[in-house]
Design a protein around this motif. Sequence first.
Motif, PDB file in Angstrom:
ATOM      1  N   VAL A 364      40.798  44.209  31.743  1.00 35.21           N
ATOM      2  CA  VAL A 364      40.586  43.373  32.935  1.00 35.21           C
ATOM      3  C   VAL A 364      39.079  43.308  33.189  1.00 35.21           C
ATOM      4  O   VAL A 364      38.315  44.070  32.605  1.00 35.21           O
ATOM      5  CB  VAL A 364      41.297  43.935  34.186  1.00 35.21           C
ATOM      6  CG1 VAL A 364      42.799  43.938  34.005  1.00 35.21           C
ATOM      7  CG2 VAL A 364      40.781  45.335  34.542  1.00 35.21           C
ATOM      8  N   VAL A 365      38.679  42.402  34.051  1.00 35.39           N
ATOM      9  CA  VAL A 365      37.262  42.234  34.346  1.00 35.39           C
ATOM     10  C   VAL A 365      36.961  42.789  35.735  1.00 35.39           C
ATOM     11  O   VAL A 365      37.585  42.370  36.705  1.00 35.39           O
ATOM     12  CB  VAL A 365      36.892  40.728  34.268  1.00 35.39           C
ATOM     13  CG1 VAL A 365      35.510  40.469  34.826  1.00 35.39           C
ATOM     14  CG2 VAL A 365      36.987  40.229  32.831  1.00 35.39           C
ATOM     15  N   PRO A 366      36.035  43.746  35.829  1.00 39.09           N
ATOM     16  CA  PRO A 366      35.666  44.229  37.165  1.00 39.09           C
ATOM     17  C   PRO A 366      35.022  43.103  37.974  1.00 39.09           C
ATOM     18  O   PRO A 366      34.283  42.286  37.414  1.00 39.09           O
ATOM     19  CB  PRO A 366      34.650  45.344  36.892  1.00 39.09           C
ATOM     20  CG  PRO A 366      34.399  45.374  35.444  1.00 39.09           C
ATOM     21  CD  PRO A 366      35.261  44.367  34.758  1.00 39.09           C
ATOM     22  N   GLY A 367      35.332  43.021  39.250  1.00 36.94           N
ATOM     23  CA  GLY A 367      34.816  41.924  40.082  1.00 36.94           C
ATOM     24  C   GLY A 367      33.351  42.077  40.455  1.00 36.94           C
ATOM     25  O   GLY A 367      32.649  41.093  40.701  1.00 36.94           O
ATOM     26  N   LYS A 368      32.893  43.310  40.485  1.00 35.23           N
ATOM     27  CA  LYS A 368      31.533  43.628  40.971  1.00 35.23           C
ATOM     28  C   LYS A 368      30.416  42.696  40.467  1.00 35.23           C
ATOM     29  O   LYS A 368      29.628  42.207  41.283  1.00 35.23           O
ATOM     30  CB  LYS A 368      31.231  45.091  40.607  1.00 35.23           C
ATOM     31  CG  LYS A 368      29.863  45.592  40.998  1.00 35.23           C
ATOM     32  CD  LYS A 368      29.863  46.131  42.414  1.00 35.23           C
ATOM     33  CE  LYS A 368      28.474  46.239  43.004  1.00 35.23           C
ATOM     34  NZ  LYS A 368      27.841  44.944  43.264  1.00 35.23           N
ATOM     35  N   PRO A 369      30.323  42.421  39.163  1.00 34.34           N
ATOM     36  CA  PRO A 369      29.207  41.602  38.681  1.00 34.34           C
ATOM     37  C   PRO A 369      29.167  40.174  39.256  1.00 34.34           C
ATOM     38  O   PRO A 369      28.152  39.507  39.163  1.00 34.34           O
ATOM     39  CB  PRO A 369      29.429  41.539  37.162  1.00 34.34           C
ATOM     40  CG  PRO A 369      30.253  42.732  36.847  1.00 34.34           C
ATOM     41  CD  PRO A 369      31.137  42.939  38.039  1.00 34.34           C
ATOM     42  N   PHE A 370      30.272  39.728  39.849  1.00 38.40           N
ATOM     43  CA  PHE A 370      30.321  38.391  40.430  1.00 38.40           C
ATOM     44  C   PHE A 370      29.771  38.374  41.859  1.00 38.40           C
ATOM     45  O   PHE A 370      29.573  37.318  42.439  1.00 38.40           O
ATOM     46  CB  PHE A 370      31.755  37.866  40.472  1.00 38.40           C
ATOM     47  CG  PHE A 370      32.364  37.649  39.106  1.00 38.40           C
ATOM     48  CD1 PHE A 370      32.349  36.391  38.524  1.00 38.40           C
ATOM     49  CD2 PHE A 370      32.957  38.698  38.410  1.00 38.40           C
ATOM     50  CE1 PHE A 370      32.925  36.177  37.277  1.00 38.40           C
ATOM     51  CE2 PHE A 370      33.526  38.500  37.162  1.00 38.40           C
ATOM     52  CZ  PHE A 370      33.507  37.236  36.597  1.00 38.40           C
ATOM     53  N   ILE A 380      39.004  43.502  41.117  1.00 40.71           N
ATOM     54  CA  ILE A 380      39.373  43.356  39.702  1.00 40.71           C
ATOM     55  C   ILE A 380      39.833  41.910  39.485  1.00 40.71           C
ATOM     56  O   ILE A 380      40.737  41.443  40.169  1.00 40.71           O
ATOM     57  CB  ILE A 380      40.576  44.288  39.352  1.00 40.71           C
ATOM     58  CG1 ILE A 380      40.218  45.758  39.549  1.00 40.71           C
ATOM     59  CG2 ILE A 380      41.102  44.014  37.948  1.00 40.71           C
ATOM     60  CD1 ILE A 380      39.389  46.374  38.448  1.00 40.71           C
ATOM     61  N   ARG A 381      39.207  41.216  38.520  1.00 38.91           N
ATOM     62  CA  ARG A 381      39.614  39.837  38.255  1.00 38.91           C
ATOM     63  C   ARG A 381      40.678  39.805  37.157  1.00 38.91           C
ATOM     64  O   ARG A 381      40.500  40.378  36.084  1.00 38.91           O
ATOM     65  CB  ARG A 381      38.419  38.985  37.835  1.00 38.91           C
ATOM     66  CG  ARG A 381      38.750  37.487  37.822  1.00 38.91           C
ATOM     67  CD  ARG A 381      37.648  36.646  37.208  1.00 38.91           C
ATOM     68  NE  ARG A 381      37.643  36.757  35.754  1.00 38.91           N
ATOM     69  CZ  ARG A 381      36.911  35.997  34.947  1.00 38.91           C
ATOM     70  NH1 ARG A 381      36.104  35.091  35.467  1.00 38.91           N
ATOM     71  NH2 ARG A 381      36.949  36.155  33.637  1.00 38.91           N
TER      72      ARG A 381
END
Length: 409
Positions: A364-370, A380-381
Amino acid sequence: MTMDYAKYLAGRANWIKGSALAEVMKKASELQKKGMKLVSLAAGDPDPDLIPRKVLGEIAKEILQNQPKSVMYTPANGIPELREEIAAFLKKHDNLEVSPENIVLSIGGTGALDLLGRVLIDPGDVIITENPSYINTLLAFEQLGAKIEGVSVDNDGMRVDLLEEKIKELKTKGQKIKFIYTIPTGQNPMGVTMSMDRRKALFELASKYDLLIIEDTAYNAMRYEGGDIVPLKALDNEGRVIVAGTFSKVLGTGFRVGWIIAEGDILKKVLMQKQPIDFCAPAISQYIALEYLRRGYFEKYHLNGALLGYKEKRDLMLKTLEENLPDAKFTKPIAGMFVMLFLPEEADGMAFASKLMEKERVVVVPGKPFYTDDSGKNAIRLNFSRPSKEDIPVGIEKLAKLYKEKFGE
Ligand SMILES: *Cc1c(COP(=O)(O)O)cnc(C)c1O
């Protein structure tokens, strides 16, 4: 002998930053190379098996054989026939009245956003975006020296009620705000869609403070509900909204056909800027898109085909989340390809994503960098467009298992 290349780099190369997501993706591909089978909910593209590849292949063959222009440069703004088709397409599906003269075909939405940034951004300019927003656009604008200021998002899109305070605060500090960048429909990464009331309020504020709006319409053709919602551009009676659009989510990200809708000096400078950068969007892709639209394939294969498949996958992801994590917070998209899941407040999404990959083999992709600030640590994206219908419940169930182990029921 190794050269010290750093000393040759331009000063502005300091503004070029890599994506914080590269790490996650690198680790995933290393595990895959070792022969590990991963379930990925990390994608950012449509499903190649829902795209009518066979039909596109037939069109491609015909075009290459019969249309000599398909292997040549096109005019910088793109072939006139496709600009006309896109104008008709936008009228029909987005209730948007634009002249083909105001459309510039670009190398995807990415090329459109980069061109607009180059023409509009001076180093030090402030760009207001949703917080979180699409990471590639944030990086593209930052590479030009822009400072990003984010405004929170809820289920109805950007919190326009907070936007005015933000504008006032920035103005008091003497900052120059250039434009507002928004993805009102099927927002990446949140998956939310801006309500009509918010759209109207956003446009009014931009008008009041004389700001431009860049509207990223990447997911306008991926709407499952909310048929009455129209683009911001359709509310624009002042020429204040500039559109960055793309066929990437319909034809596939490989075609690289997007567009800008602009007028006046912005249009003029975009065209002058475009020529020395990339000449034109790929001719073969432009002709394929043209035939796809002309033959009514958007209706036949997308609206009445692929889109139903994406809707089914969205429903499956939401159902599995509701069943396995009834108390967790997550968005319920009516458009786009993403669900944002929020771990408990104090949790670390980056660490969770790492653990999930190592232990459960789910990516999954962590949302933080967005995010444009320090919030979103627990986000979490999740992508539902790309994984198979078999993988979605498997991925979510494994995610839920780790969630419960770490945070309780
Ligand atoms: C996919 C996407 C784009 C455009 O991608 P291209 O492949 O370059 O057309 C633009 N904005 C957002 C938010 C996207 O998700």
